[in-house]
Scaffold this motif. Structure first.
Motif, PDB file in Angstrom:
ATOM      1  N   ALA A  74       0.878  -1.201   0.048  1.00  0.00           N
ATOM      2  CA  ALA A  74      -0.066  -0.151   0.065  1.00  0.00           C
ATOM      3  C   ALA A  74       0.764   1.278   0.041  1.00  0.00           C
ATOM      4  CB  ALA A  74      -0.865  -0.037   1.095  1.00  0.00           C
ATOM      5  N   ASN A  75       0.425   2.439  -0.553  1.00  0.00           N
ATOM      6  CA  ASN A  75       1.123   3.450  -0.821  1.00  0.00           C
ATOM      7  C   ASN A  75       1.021   4.231   0.545  1.00  0.00           C
ATOM      8  OD1 ASN A  75      -1.048   4.963  -1.163  1.00  0.00           O
ATOM      9  ND2 ASN A  75      -0.762   5.233  -3.355  1.00  0.00           N
ATOM     10  N   THR A  76       1.950   5.270   0.826  1.00  0.00           N
ATOM     11  CA  THR A  76       1.672   6.250   1.931  1.00  0.00           C
ATOM     12  C   THR A  76       0.381   6.936   2.028  1.00  0.00           C
ATOM     13  OG1 THR A  76       4.162   6.614   1.612  1.00  0.00           O
ATOM     14  CG2 THR A  76       2.995   7.864   3.161  1.00  0.00           C
ATOM     15  N   ARG A  77      -0.184   7.418   1.115  1.00  0.00           N
ATOM     16  CA  ARG A  77      -1.363   8.088   1.085  1.00  0.00           C
ATOM     17  C   ARG A  77      -2.578   6.923   1.766  1.00  0.00           C
ATOM     18  NH1 ARG A  77      -3.744  13.182  -0.245  1.00  0.00           N
ATOM     19  NH2 ARG A  77      -5.819  12.667  -0.479  1.00  0.00           N
ATOM     20  N   GLU A  78      -2.671   5.896   1.020  1.00  0.00           N
ATOM     21  CA  GLU A  78      -3.835   5.010   1.504  1.00  0.00           C
ATOM     22  C   GLU A  78      -3.657   4.848   3.166  1.00  0.00           C
ATOM     23  OE1 GLU A  78      -3.062   1.674  -0.835  1.00  0.00           O
ATOM     24  OE2 GLU A  78      -4.212   2.193  -2.364  1.00  0.00           O
ATOM     25  N   VAL A  79      -2.296   4.659   3.706  1.00  0.00           N
ATOM     26  CA  VAL A  79      -1.973   4.368   5.110  1.00  0.00           C
ATOM     27  C   VAL A  79      -2.172   5.616   5.885  1.00  0.00           C
ATOM     28  CG1 VAL A  79      -0.097   3.833   6.748  1.00  0.00           C
ATOM     29  CG2 VAL A  79      -0.015   2.706   4.587  1.00  0.00           C
ATOM     30  N   VAL A  80      -2.260   6.750   5.401  1.00  0.00           N
ATOM     31  CA  VAL A  80      -2.097   7.856   6.162  1.00  0.00           C
ATOM     32  C   VAL A  80      -3.999   8.130   6.200  1.00  0.00           C
ATOM     33  CG1 VAL A  80      -2.311  10.496   6.014  1.00  0.00           C
ATOM     34  CG2 VAL A  80      -0.138   9.278   5.787  1.00  0.00           C
ATOM     35  N   ASP A  81      -4.597   7.934   5.093  1.00  0.00           N
ATOM     36  CA  ASP A  81      -6.089   8.016   5.059  1.00  0.00           C
ATOM     37  C   ASP A  81      -6.657   7.060   5.986  1.00  0.00           C
ATOM     38  OD1 ASP A  81      -6.061   9.809   3.210  1.00  0.00           O
ATOM     39  OD2 ASP A  81      -6.318   8.696   1.350  1.00  0.00           O
ATOM     40  N   ALA A  82      -6.143   5.912   6.009  1.00  0.00           N
ATOM     41  CA  ALA A  82      -6.729   4.867   6.814  1.00  0.00           C
ATOM     42  C   ALA A  82      -6.665   5.056   8.424  1.00  0.00           C
ATOM     43  CB  ALA A  82      -6.232   3.379   6.591  1.00  0.00           C
ATOM     44  N   VAL A  83      -5.259   5.676   8.656  1.00  0.00           N
ATOM     45  CA  VAL A  83      -5.188   5.901  10.038  1.00  0.00           C
ATOM     46  C   VAL A  83      -5.841   7.153  10.646  1.00  0.00           C
ATOM     47  CG1 VAL A  83      -3.339   6.590  11.533  1.00  0.00           C
ATOM     48  CG2 VAL A  83      -2.912   4.790   9.890  1.00  0.00           C
ATOM     49  N   MET A  84      -5.997   8.002   9.752  1.00  0.00           N
ATOM     50  CA  MET A  84      -6.936   9.288   9.941  1.00  0.00           C
ATOM     51  C   MET A  84      -8.343   9.064  10.326  1.00  0.00           C
ATOM     52  SD  MET A  84      -4.866  11.777  10.427  1.00  0.00           S
ATOM     53  CE  MET A  84      -5.736  13.395   9.980  1.00  0.00           C
ATOM     54  N   GLN A  85      -8.992   8.072   9.296  1.00  0.00           N
ATOM     55  CA  GLN A  85     -10.077   7.616   9.536  1.00  0.00           C
ATOM     56  C   GLN A  85     -10.318   6.895  10.963  1.00  0.00           C
ATOM     57  OE1 GLN A  85     -11.674   5.317   6.401  1.00  0.00           O
ATOM     58  NE2 GLN A  85     -13.720   5.339   7.130  1.00  0.00           N
ATOM     59  N   ALA A  86      -9.413   5.994  11.260  1.00  0.00           N
ATOM     60  CA  ALA A  86      -9.364   5.500  12.581  1.00  0.00           C
ATOM     61  C   ALA A  86      -9.308   6.354  13.658  1.00  0.00           C
ATOM     62  CB  ALA A  86      -8.355   4.022  12.492  1.00  0.00           C
ATOM     63  N   GLU A  87      -8.451   7.013  13.601  1.00  0.00           N
ATOM     64  CA  GLU A  87      -8.292   8.278  14.565  1.00  0.00           C
ATOM     65  C   GLU A  87      -9.458   8.807  15.020  1.00  0.00           C
ATOM     66  OE1 GLU A  87      -5.604  11.912  16.121  1.00  0.00           O
ATOM     67  OE2 GLU A  87      -5.337  11.006  14.106  1.00  0.00           O
ATOM     68  N   GLN A  88     -10.159   9.242  13.779  1.00  0.00           N
ATOM     69  CA  GLN A  88     -11.607  10.083  14.159  1.00  0.00           C
ATOM     70  C   GLN A  88     -12.599   9.141  14.526  1.00  0.00           C
ATOM     71  OE1 GLN A  88     -12.943  11.576  10.396  1.00  0.00           O
ATOM     72  NE2 GLN A  88     -14.390  12.854  11.313  1.00  0.00           N
ATOM     73  N   SER A  89     -12.468   7.941  14.209  1.00  0.00           N
ATOM     74  CA  SER A  89     -13.341   6.808  14.943  1.00  0.00           C
ATOM     75  C   SER A  89     -13.293   6.864  16.429  1.00  0.00           C
ATOM     76  CB  SER A  89     -13.484   5.686  14.068  1.00  0.00           C
ATOM     77  OG  SER A  89     -14.037   5.593  12.759  1.00  0.00           O
ATOM     78  N   LEU A  90     -12.092   6.385  16.696  1.00  0.00           N
ATOM     79  CA  LEU A  90     -11.782   6.534  18.005  1.00  0.00           C
ATOM     80  C   LEU A  90     -12.022   7.558  18.829  1.00  0.00           C
ATOM     81  CD1 LEU A  90     -10.520   4.601  19.967  1.00  0.00           C
ATOM     82  CD2 LEU A  90      -8.277   5.487  19.562  1.00  0.00           C
ATOM     83  N   GLN A  91     -11.758   8.953  18.317  1.00  0.00           N
ATOM     84  CA  GLN A  91     -12.051  10.102  19.015  1.00  0.00           C
ATOM     85  C   GLN A  91     -13.654  10.227  19.303  1.00  0.00           C
ATOM     86  OE1 GLN A  91      -9.894  12.048  20.364  1.00  0.00           O
ATOM     87  NE2 GLN A  91      -8.137  10.719  19.893  1.00  0.00           N
TER      88      GLN A  91
END
Length: 112
Positions: A74-91
């Protein structure tokens, strides 16, 4: 060896969210042949259950995407998007938890 330890520890937190969401029930929801005074639609418990399940799924997806990024799948963009979405869900899940705890504390302070 380190990868398996990290993956196991990260999944243990997600499993806690899943067990929380599975403890909620959806009883009381009726839609067909309802009579006046019966509950229709989604209950508060089922809404909280859906939020917890969605947060757990987002965390799992972000973790899998992160491992794919480490492996070069996976490229960096996909990783960053997935992590940001997970962070938002966790918050969001943390905000719900905080509001529920505050409401409970306010109720316990009320005089009967």
């Amino acid at each position: 060896m380190i990868e398996s330890v990290t993956k196991t520890s990260a999944l243990s937190g997600i499993n806690g969210l899943e067990s929380l969401s599975s403890s909620f029930s959806t009883r009381g929801v009726t839609t067909e042949g309802t009579t006046p005074g019966t509950m229709t639609g989604e209950t508060f418990m089922s809404a909280l259950s859906n939020v917890a399940t969605e947060a757990a799924n987002n965390l799992k997806q972000a973790e899998q995407t992160s491992f794919d990024g480490l492996m070069g799948k996976a490229n960096t963009r996909e990783v960053v998007d997935a992590v940001m979405q997970a962070e938002q869900s966790l918050q969001t899940a943390i905000a719900f938890r905080d509001k529920i705890v505050n409401a409970y504390l306010e109720i316990t302070k009320m005089q009967i």
